[in-house]
Design an enzyme around this catalytic site. Structure first.
Site, PDB file in Angstrom:
ATOM      1  NE  ARG A 110      16.602  59.045  77.019  1.00 62.38           N
ATOM      2  CZ  ARG A 110      17.402  59.876  76.369  1.00 62.38           C
ATOM      3  NH1 ARG A 110      18.715  59.703  76.427  1.00 62.38           N
ATOM      4  NH2 ARG A 110      16.896  60.859  75.656  1.00 62.38           N
TER       5      ARG A 110
ATOM      6  CG  ASP B 233      19.246  68.576  74.375  1.00 59.17           C
ATOM      7  OD1 ASP B 233      18.325  67.908  74.889  1.00 59.17           O
ATOM      8  OD2 ASP B 233      19.802  68.239  73.302  1.00 59.17           O
TER       9      ASP B 233
ATOM     10  NE  ARG C 157      18.888  66.381  80.725  1.00 61.61           N
ATOM     11  CZ  ARG C 157      19.395  66.268  79.507  1.00 61.61           C
ATOM     12  NH1 ARG C 157      18.822  66.893  78.494  1.00 61.61           N
ATOM     13  NH2 ARG C 157      20.476  65.548  79.297  1.00 61.61           N
TER      14      ARG C 157
ATOM     15  CB  SER D  93      10.813  63.654  68.801  1.00 63.58           C
ATOM     16  OG  SER D  93      11.944  62.802  68.722  1.00 63.58           O
TER      17      SER D  93
ATOM     18  NE  ARG E 173      20.357  64.235  62.993  1.00 67.16           N
ATOM     19  CZ  ARG E 173      20.064  64.238  64.296  1.00 67.16           C
ATOM     20  NH1 ARG E 173      21.034  64.128  65.204  1.00 67.16           N
ATOM     21  NH2 ARG E 173      18.809  64.337  64.715  1.00 67.16           N
TER      22      ARG E 173
ATOM     23  CE  LYS F 260      14.746  65.427  75.502  1.00 67.13           C
ATOM     24  NZ  LYS F 260      14.783  64.953  74.121  1.00 67.13           N
TER      25      LYS F 260
ATOM     26  CB  SER G 237      22.675  66.553  66.924  1.00 65.11           C
ATOM     27  OG  SER G 237      21.951  66.625  68.125  1.00 65.11           O
TER      28      SER G 237
HETATM   29  C1  S3P Z   1      18.508  65.006  69.448  1.00 69.38           C
HETATM   30  C2  S3P Z   1      17.193  65.365  69.566  1.00 69.38           C
HETATM   31  C3  S3P Z   1      16.568  65.752  70.843  1.00 69.38           C
HETATM   32  C4  S3P Z   1      17.610  66.115  71.892  1.00 69.38           C
HETATM   33  C5  S3P Z   1      18.732  65.134  71.930  1.00 69.38           C
HETATM   34  C6  S3P Z   1      19.428  65.037  70.584  1.00 69.38           C
HETATM   35  C7  S3P Z   1      18.994  64.601  68.121  1.00 69.38           C
HETATM   36  O1  S3P Z   1      15.776  64.671  71.292  1.00 69.38           O
HETATM   37  O2  S3P Z   1      17.029  66.222  73.163  1.00 69.38           O
HETATM   38  O3  S3P Z   1      19.687  65.517  72.905  1.00 69.38           O
HETATM   39  O4  S3P Z   1      20.222  64.592  67.907  1.00 69.38           O
HETATM   40  O5  S3P Z   1      18.167  64.295  67.264  1.00 69.38           O
HETATM   41  P1  S3P Z   1      14.245  64.496  70.765  1.00 69.38           P
HETATM   42  O6  S3P Z   1      14.282  64.614  69.304  1.00 69.38           O
HETATM   43  O7  S3P Z   1      13.788  63.133  71.160  1.00 69.38           O
HETATM   44  O8  S3P Z   1      13.488  65.577  71.460  1.00 69.38           O
END
Ligand code: S3P
Length: 439
Positions: free
Chosen positions: A127, A326, A357, A171, A30, A353, A26
């Site tokens: 998705r 996750d 899942r 989210s 970013r 996902k 993540s």
């Molecule tokens: C993530 C947010 C989550 C997570 C994904 C990574 C992120 O998704 O499941 O693997 O890096 O912002 P959601 O924010 O859609 O739940």
């Protein structure tokens, strides 16, 4: 994934040693996007070398950013500034990366008169993107998607206005897309979160000098200062979601003792450790506490010491779900070994996902002998104290492949994972790292 490999995981006598999980996925996504948006070059140390985060570097290069990697692995990103993304002459391929697909449009939404098409693999094409198209559309951008909600989709940039937006689901991806757009919007944007989700974007934007404030469930983000985003360096911590596989394996194999080094202890990422502890898992080490309205500038890092443990069932409530989203497949696996009935509620997001899942975890673990059933918003597992073993398919989902591997180590008869190569999406060295712990 174009090729599929099969790997076998035999029951382990015990797991012992130290493990350093790969860099956080993540935060790496970013770091690349903020680097591309920044005014001056950004040095990123410990950028994740995995398929998903390679897709992000390819994407920002297609938009005009330059990247250079030094022999010691340090990545320097020279960005194009907040409004400088150039429109590539072909679609941006996000591969398997949902985070890239949902975050990048937040930035691109402000590129006046420029259009960007995003597409990806078969999993990505299932998705939804309507969750970002709605708020970005209200801010002034135009997003046209296949059937109104699926990739491929095209973002056409426009001058943006600030909005007040209540997230329909907790989210981090939707929150982050809006936050990135807010940097280029006229006025101050507010985002109301139904429950806390991972907060890396807020932390990193604050560190880059953007006006970001929190007040309870409300996040306020003003436009970026006139001199743009300024971040010299980003150090990526270890990924707690990747670490969770070794943690689960150590908990499940009796007599194990594993030290996990260098993972982020950010409280929005460590829900799994709290759930596992509640189940009786012996995991020593400090986790960050909820800092309230303060926005820390980075993630704290911590070591965790994990021992083979007797587990009892638990109920995971909806508010805990985003903080362990996750890792919920691993909660299902722990539930197989725990005494009683483990239930996860409020996790319908799992259906969206890399695979559905809820369906793939239930079907996969059942095939290994688990007593588990799907519910509309999660699953329920009856603990039998063991997993028989057998074969499981990853369906190209990295976390499902690694779930099967951990199940094998803790099983009676071993597990064959079809499509183990999917692990390379987030954790290319998974088999080697976990293999080194097996005694
Ligand atoms: C993530 C947010 C989550 C997570 C994904 C990574 C992120 O998704 O499941 O693997 O890096 O912002 P959601 O924010 O859609 O739940």
């Amino acid at each position: 994934m174009s090729t599929t490999t099969t790997a076998r995981f035999d029951p382990a006598a015990r797991l012992q040693g130290e493990i350093r999980p790969p860099a956080d996925k993540s935060i790496s996504h970013r770091a690349a996007i903020l680097g591309a948006m920044a005014q001056t070059p950004v040095k990123v140390t410990n950028y994740l070398a995995a398929a998903d985060t390679h897709s992000t570097l390819d994407a920002i290069r297609a938009l005009g950013a330059a990247t250079a990697t030094r022999p010691d692995g340090t990545l320097t990103i020279t960005g194009v500034g907040l409004r400088g993304a150039r429109a590539p002459d072909r679609p941006i391929d996000v591969g398997n990366a949902g985070t890239l697909m949902r975050l990048l449009p937040g930035w691109l939404a402000a590129m006046e008169g420029r259009a960007f098409t995003l597409d990806g693999d078969d999993s990505i094409r299932r998705r939804p993107v309507d969750r970002i198209a709605a708020p970005l559309g209200r801010m002034g951008a135009r997003i046209e998607a296949r059937d109104g909600r699926l990739p491929p989709f095209t973002v056409t940039g426009a001058p943006l206005r600030a909005i007040a937006y209540e997230l329909p689901v907790a989210s981090a991806q939707i929150k982050s897309a809006i936050a990135l757009a807010a940097l280029n919007a006229h006025g101050r944007t507010t985002i109301l979160e139904p429950a806390p989700s991972r907060d890396h974007t807020e932390r990193m934007l604050a560190a880059a000098g953007a006006p970001v404030r929190r007040s309870g469930a409300e996040l306020r983000i003003g436009p970026a200062p006139p001199d743009g985003l300024q971040i010299d360096a980003i150090a990526v911590p270890g990924d707690p979601s990747s670490a969770a596989f070794a943690i689960a394996a150590a908990l499940l194999v009796p007599g194990s003792h594993v030290v996990v080094r260098g993972a982020s202890a950010n409280w929005t990422r460590t829900g799994f450790v709290r759930i596992a502890r509640r189940m009786g898992g012996v995991i020593e080490g400090e986790l960050e506490r909820d800092p309230g309205d303060a926005i820390p500038r980075a993630d704290p890092i911590g070591d965790l010491e994990v021992r083979g443990s007797e587990l009892r069932a638990t109920v995971v409530e909806p508010a805990e779900v985003p903080l362990a989203i996750d890792e919920l497949p691993l909660v299902a696996l722990l539930g197989c070994f725990a005494e009683g009935r483990t239930v996860v509620r409020g996790a319908q997001e799992l259906r969206l996902k890399e695979t559905d899942r809820i369906a793939t975890v239930v079907e996969g673990l059942r095939g290994l002998g688990a007593d588990i059933e799907a519910t509309e918003d999660g699953f329920a597992v009856e603990g039998t104290g063991e997993i028989r073993g057998g074969a499981i398919a990853s369906h190209g989902d990295h976390r499902l492949a690694m779930l099967g591997a951990v199940a094998g180590l803790a099983s009676r008869e071993g597990v064959e994972v079809h499509g183990m190569d999917a692990a390379a999406v987030s954790y290319p060295s998974f088999e080697a790292d976990v293999g080194a712990l097996v005694k």
